[in-house]
Design a protein around this motif. Structure first.
Motif, PDB file in Angstrom:
ATOM      1  N   PRO A 118     -48.502  92.355   9.324  1.00 54.29           N
ATOM      2  CA  PRO A 118     -48.813  92.803  10.636  1.00 54.29           C
ATOM      3  C   PRO A 118     -49.875  91.365  11.640  1.00 54.29           C
ATOM      4  N   VAL A 119     -50.530  91.656  12.707  1.00 54.01           N
ATOM      5  CA  VAL A 119     -49.759  90.600  13.548  1.00 54.01           C
ATOM      6  C   VAL A 119     -51.865  90.202  14.097  1.00 54.01           C
ATOM      7  N   ASP A 120     -51.956  88.967  13.128  1.00 50.52           N
ATOM      8  CA  ASP A 120     -52.795  88.921  13.419  1.00 50.52           C
ATOM      9  C   ASP A 120     -53.898  88.377  14.015  1.00 50.52           C
ATOM     10  N   GLU A 121     -55.362  87.821  14.827  1.00 55.03           N
ATOM     11  CA  GLU A 121     -55.454  87.439  15.339  1.00 55.03           C
ATOM     12  C   GLU A 121     -55.716  86.367  16.609  1.00 55.03           C
ATOM     13  N   SER A 122     -54.408  85.279  16.106  1.00 47.96           N
ATOM     14  CA  SER A 122     -54.064  84.191  16.560  1.00 47.96           C
ATOM     15  C   SER A 122     -52.956  84.052  17.207  1.00 47.96           C
ATOM     16  N   ALA A 123     -51.978  85.458  17.163  1.00 51.55           N
ATOM     17  CA  ALA A 123     -51.217  85.780  17.822  1.00 51.55           C
ATOM     18  C   ALA A 123     -51.147  85.617  19.710  1.00 51.55           C
ATOM     19  N   PHE A 124     -52.566  86.199  19.478  1.00 57.33           N
ATOM     20  CA  PHE A 124     -52.861  86.260  20.633  1.00 57.33           C
ATOM     21  C   PHE A 124     -53.935  85.628  21.458  1.00 57.33           C
ATOM     22  N   LEU A 125     -53.884  84.570  21.211  1.00 58.15           N
ATOM     23  CA  LEU A 125     -54.606  83.174  21.418  1.00 58.15           C
ATOM     24  C   LEU A 125     -54.074  82.225  22.097  1.00 58.15           C
TER      25      LEU A 125
END
Length: 337
Positions: free
Chosen positions: A146-153
């Protein structure tokens, strides 16, 4: 002059020095198809049961409109199956949206505000969709994890694509791939987006500004100083009259600036000390800042370049000042002073 469709433009960009990959081209085309569906839903207005409140709030505590929910679902469903995304993030959702396991995954991340300006939808004022594409930094093993929020930051400088659609008298898609800004208008007879303006440019100087004047009592001193100068007009230090234009839909206000120049301000204020700004960095400020800079303008928080801001959370808010370069630099100078 022959008509250039969005698909033709993207294919040519892929061929010319491989400016974009085939997967990224397909992603933009899917977003464009979703935009057409949203535009159709918006265009029906009161003919369907899609106006009014949805009966809930989004993650920011804002009341959702029915069309907020509809637009969000259209974008999610359109982009889930294509195999080009690792995950999505929406202004209307608390956490990243994972791609269902039944679909293949790709290396890109899509962020969007599904219906910007939706508070105006019931009175038939222009609304829009804003979107941004990043590369997933930890995409491996076919995206099994799963892709967590940190990948978008990621800061806005890492955006691969930024754009918006505006739903007005015509449906337009404005897009940058990192080399200029181009506008496409939906031909409703053929169903194709056709290029109507290439290499949009923002004049360095302007006589128009956009700001929510009802917040004047809460502005910081640099913004008060700047707006007071504009209001003073010919009798003030600027020596010329300015016109204020405020739609209350960021897409509409920014589209006007890209079309004929101007400055847009949603600055930091003291009304709610817990919020450093009104607009969301990831879904609104970053994509709009990339478009503005690609068209020759400037975009700042008042304290730093928007595209250099290092995000700390998915729904982070920031002040936004963008548009004609000389006006933005003047406001920035007042903050520095």
């Amino acid at each position: 002059m022959s008509r250039i469709t969005l698909s033709q433009f993207l294919i040519q960009q892929q061929r010319d020095g491989e400016r974009i990959s085939a997967e990224l081209r397909f992603l933009v085309e899917v977003v464009a198809r979703a935009v057409k569906a949203i535009g159709n839903a918006v265009g029906k207005g009161g003919l369907t049961n899609s106006l009014g409140e949805a009966g809930g709030e989004n993650v920011q505590g804002e009341v959702q409109k029915k069309l907020d929910v509809i637009a969000n679902e259209i974008l999610l469903e359109a982009n889930e199956w294509g195999g080009h995304l690792a995950a999505m993030a929406s202004e209307e959702m608390d956490a990243p949206h994972q791609i269902p396991n039944r679909y293949p995954k790709g290396e890109y991340l899509l962020l969007f505000d599904p219906l910007d300006g939706s508070s105006n939808i019931d009175v038939n004022i222009s609304t829009g969709t804003i979107f941004s594409v990043l590369r997933c930094p930890d995409f491996a093993n076919g995206g099994a994890a799963p892709v967590d929020e940190s990948a978008f930051l990621q800061p806005g400088t890492r955006q691969l694509v930024a754009g918006y659609a505006v739903y007005g008298s015509a449906t337009q898609l404005v897009l940058t791939l990192g080399e200029g800004v181009h506008a496409f208008t939906l031909d409703r007879e053929t169903g194709s987006f056709v290029m109507t303006t290439a290499h949009m440019r923002i004049p360095d100087d302007t006589k128009e500004y956009a700001i929510n004047a009802s917040n004047a009592r809460s502005w910081e001193a640099p913004v008060k100083r700047y707006i007071d100068e504009l209001i003073a007009g010919k009798t003030g230090p600027r020596g010329k009259d300015y016109n204020m234009r405020w739609v209350g839909s960021m897409v509409a206000d920014v589209h006007r600036i890209l079309t004929r120049g101007g400055i847009f301000l949603y600055p930091k204020d003291t009304k709610d000390p817990t919020k450093p700004g009104k607009l969301r960095l990831m879904y609104e400020a970053n994509p709009m800042a990339m478009l503005i800079e690609q068209a020759g303008g400037s975009a700042t928080t008042g304290y730093q370049r928007i595209l250099d801001v290092q995000p700390e959370k998915l729904h982070q808010r920031v002040p936004v000042i963008l548009g004609s370069k000389n006006e933005v630099e003047r406001v920035l100078g007042y903050h520095s002073a």
